[in-house]
Design a protein around this motif. Sequence first.
Motif, mmCIF file in Angstrom:
data_model
loop_
_atom_site.group_PDB
_atom_site.id
_atom_site.type_symbol
_atom_site.label_atom_id
_atom_site.label_comp_id
_atom_site.label_asym_id
_atom_site.label_seq_id
_atom_site.Cartn_x
_atom_site.Cartn_y
_atom_site.Cartn_z
ATOM 1 N N VAL A 1 0.848 -1.197 0.000
ATOM 2 C CA VAL A 1 0.000 0.000 0.000
ATOM 3 C C VAL A 1 0.881 1.244 0.000
ATOM 4 C CG1 VAL A 1 -1.714 1.326 1.311
ATOM 5 C CG2 VAL A 1 -1.919 -1.163 1.161
ATOM 6 N N TYR A 2 1.882 1.250 0.886
ATOM 7 C CA TYR A 2 2.803 2.386 0.932
ATOM 8 C C TYR A 2 3.529 2.569 -0.395
ATOM 9 C CZ TYR A 2 2.422 3.002 6.020
ATOM 10 O OH TYR A 2 1.980 3.248 7.293
ATOM 11 N N ALA A 3 4.022 1.490 -0.978
ATOM 12 C CA ALA A 3 4.736 1.581 -2.252
ATOM 13 C C ALA A 3 3.847 2.176 -3.338
ATOM 14 C CB ALA A 3 5.243 0.204 -2.667
ATOM 15 N N THR A 4 2.584 1.766 -3.371
ATOM 16 C CA THR A 4 1.647 2.289 -4.365
ATOM 17 C C THR A 4 1.430 3.784 -4.162
ATOM 18 O OG1 THR A 4 0.508 0.162 -4.444
ATOM 19 C CG2 THR A 4 -0.692 2.066 -5.280
ATOM 20 N N VAL A 5 1.242 4.196 -2.922
ATOM 21 C CA VAL A 5 0.981 5.608 -2.621
ATOM 22 C C VAL A 5 2.210 6.461 -2.900
ATOM 23 C CG1 VAL A 5 0.458 7.230 -0.755
ATOM 24 C CG2 VAL A 5 -0.831 5.107 -0.957
ATOM 25 N N PHE A 6 3.386 6.016 -2.479
ATOM 26 C CA PHE A 6 4.601 6.801 -2.664
ATOM 27 C C PHE A 6 4.970 6.913 -4.141
ATOM 28 C CE2 PHE A 6 5.925 5.180 1.779
ATOM 29 C CZ PHE A 6 5.054 6.064 2.377
ATOM 30 N N ALA A 7 4.578 5.940 -4.949
ATOM 31 C CA ALA A 7 4.878 5.973 -6.383
ATOM 32 C C ALA A 7 4.069 7.041 -7.126
ATOM 33 C CB ALA A 7 4.608 4.603 -7.004
ATOM 34 N N LEU A 8 3.037 7.566 -6.514
ATOM 35 C CA LEU A 8 2.208 8.588 -7.161
ATOM 36 C C LEU A 8 2.921 9.925 -7.288
ATOM 37 C CD1 LEU A 8 -1.231 7.862 -5.474
ATOM 38 C CD2 LEU A 8 -0.553 7.330 -7.817
ATOM 39 N N GLY A 9 3.929 10.155 -6.458
ATOM 40 C CA GLY A 9 4.707 11.385 -6.559
ATOM 41 C C GLY A 9 4.070 12.593 -5.889
ATOM 42 N N ILE A 10 3.162 12.389 -4.970
ATOM 43 C CA ILE A 10 2.556 13.502 -4.237
ATOM 44 C C ILE A 10 3.601 14.012 -3.246
ATOM 45 C CG2 ILE A 10 0.708 14.167 -2.655
ATOM 46 C CD1 ILE A 10 -0.948 11.843 -3.874
ATOM 47 N N ALA A 11 3.882 15.310 -3.290
ATOM 48 C CA ALA A 11 4.962 15.880 -2.474
ATOM 49 C C ALA A 11 4.735 15.657 -0.980
ATOM 50 C CB ALA A 11 5.092 17.371 -2.761
ATOM 51 N N GLU A 12 3.485 15.689 -0.524
ATOM 52 C CA GLU A 12 3.193 15.524 0.895
ATOM 53 C C GLU A 12 3.087 14.061 1.310
ATOM 54 O OE1 GLU A 12 1.442 17.574 -1.062
ATOM 55 O OE2 GLU A 12 1.812 19.574 -0.250
ATOM 56 N N LEU A 13 3.264 13.126 0.371
ATOM 57 C CA LEU A 13 3.213 11.689 0.668
ATOM 58 C C LEU A 13 4.395 10.990 -0.001
ATOM 59 C CD1 LEU A 13 -0.577 10.727 0.371
ATOM 60 C CD2 LEU A 13 0.894 10.397 2.350
ATOM 61 N N GLN A 14 5.566 11.163 0.589
ATOM 62 C CA GLN A 14 6.770 10.553 0.017
ATOM 63 C C GLN A 14 7.363 9.464 0.906
ATOM 64 O OE1 GLN A 14 8.216 11.107 -3.050
ATOM 65 N NE2 GLN A 14 6.327 12.240 -3.419
ATOM 66 N N THR A 15 7.136 9.564 2.214
ATOM 67 C CA THR A 15 7.678 8.582 3.155
ATOM 68 C C THR A 15 6.615 8.240 4.200
ATOM 69 O OG1 THR A 15 8.525 10.216 4.724
ATOM 70 C CG2 THR A 15 10.008 9.559 2.931
ATOM 71 N N VAL A 16 6.908 7.249 5.013
ATOM 72 C CA VAL A 16 5.988 6.859 6.077
ATOM 73 C C VAL A 16 5.814 8.002 7.080
ATOM 74 C CG1 VAL A 16 5.624 5.191 7.947
ATOM 75 C CG2 VAL A 16 6.584 4.431 5.794
ATOM 76 N N ALA A 17 6.829 8.841 7.236
ATOM 77 C CA ALA A 17 6.736 9.988 8.148
ATOM 78 C C ALA A 17 5.682 10.994 7.683
ATOM 79 C CB ALA A 17 8.093 10.671 8.266
ATOM 80 N N HIS A 18 5.372 11.014 6.402
ATOM 81 C CA HIS A 18 4.365 11.923 5.855
ATOM 82 C C HIS A 18 2.937 11.407 6.030
ATOM 83 C CE1 HIS A 18 7.690 13.442 2.977
ATOM 84 N NE2 HIS A 18 7.614 14.229 4.041
ATOM 85 N N VAL A 19 2.798 10.146 6.450
ATOM 86 C CA VAL A 19 1.475 9.530 6.570
ATOM 87 C C VAL A 19 0.897 9.842 7.944
ATOM 88 C CG1 VAL A 19 0.215 7.342 6.598
ATOM 89 C CG2 VAL A 19 2.061 7.700 4.946
ATOM 90 N N ASP A 20 -0.304 10.429 7.955
ATOM 91 C CA ASP A 20 -1.002 10.702 9.208
ATOM 92 C C ASP A 20 -1.623 9.417 9.738
ATOM 93 O OD1 ASP A 20 -2.256 12.092 11.337
ATOM 94 O OD2 ASP A 20 -4.085 12.288 10.163
ATOM 95 N N ARG A 21 -2.357 8.722 8.865
ATOM 96 C CA ARG A 21 -2.960 7.454 9.262
ATOM 97 C C ARG A 21 -3.348 6.654 8.035
ATOM 98 N NH1 ARG A 21 -7.541 10.901 10.489
ATOM 99 N NH2 ARG A 21 -9.354 10.219 9.305
#
Length: 170
Positions: free
Chosen positions: A58-78
């Motif tokens: 799930v993380y790999a899919t989300v991080f591959a989108l290239g959204i600046a605010e979602l690049q690492t697990v530290a950027h994930v609120d929940r």
Amino acid sequence: MYRTLRVAHRWIGIFACLFLVLVSATGFLLSLKRSVEWIQPATRKGSVSSTVIPLEQVYATVFALGIAELQTVAHVDRVDYRPEKNIFKVLSNEGYHEVQVDGADGSVLSVSQRRDHFFEDLHDLRFFSDHLHTWVLPAVALALFALGFSGLVMFFVPVARRWKFRRRSA
């Protein structure tokens, strides 16, 4: 004393009015969040499957989108998992982004902004600073209490005086 109460009521009202307008407008928008997709994106439905992909995928899919605010697990609120729809909702700490990922195959179902989180931050004054939320919001609550109390006094004192005068006259 009655004049002092009226003056205090007026100035407290001016101060509280600024916050009341903000709180009421954002509260109205928050009350509509489930019915207006612009405020909160609708939850999509994922593929029906008895297996669920691992969180790393799930993380790999989300991080591959290239959204600046979602690049690492530290950027994930929940990360919310909805088993009835078999989807993952990944929400960012900043930027109010939400990505919905299919729980069966890992495909992206939706990429959108969660404006309801923005409105919640405005509603409780966290958008401006934590100091406002911690100190000013309780002061506004006390000001609203004072407005309500002084308004009741200003309304009922003349009513009581008229009632007393009529009772004496009769």
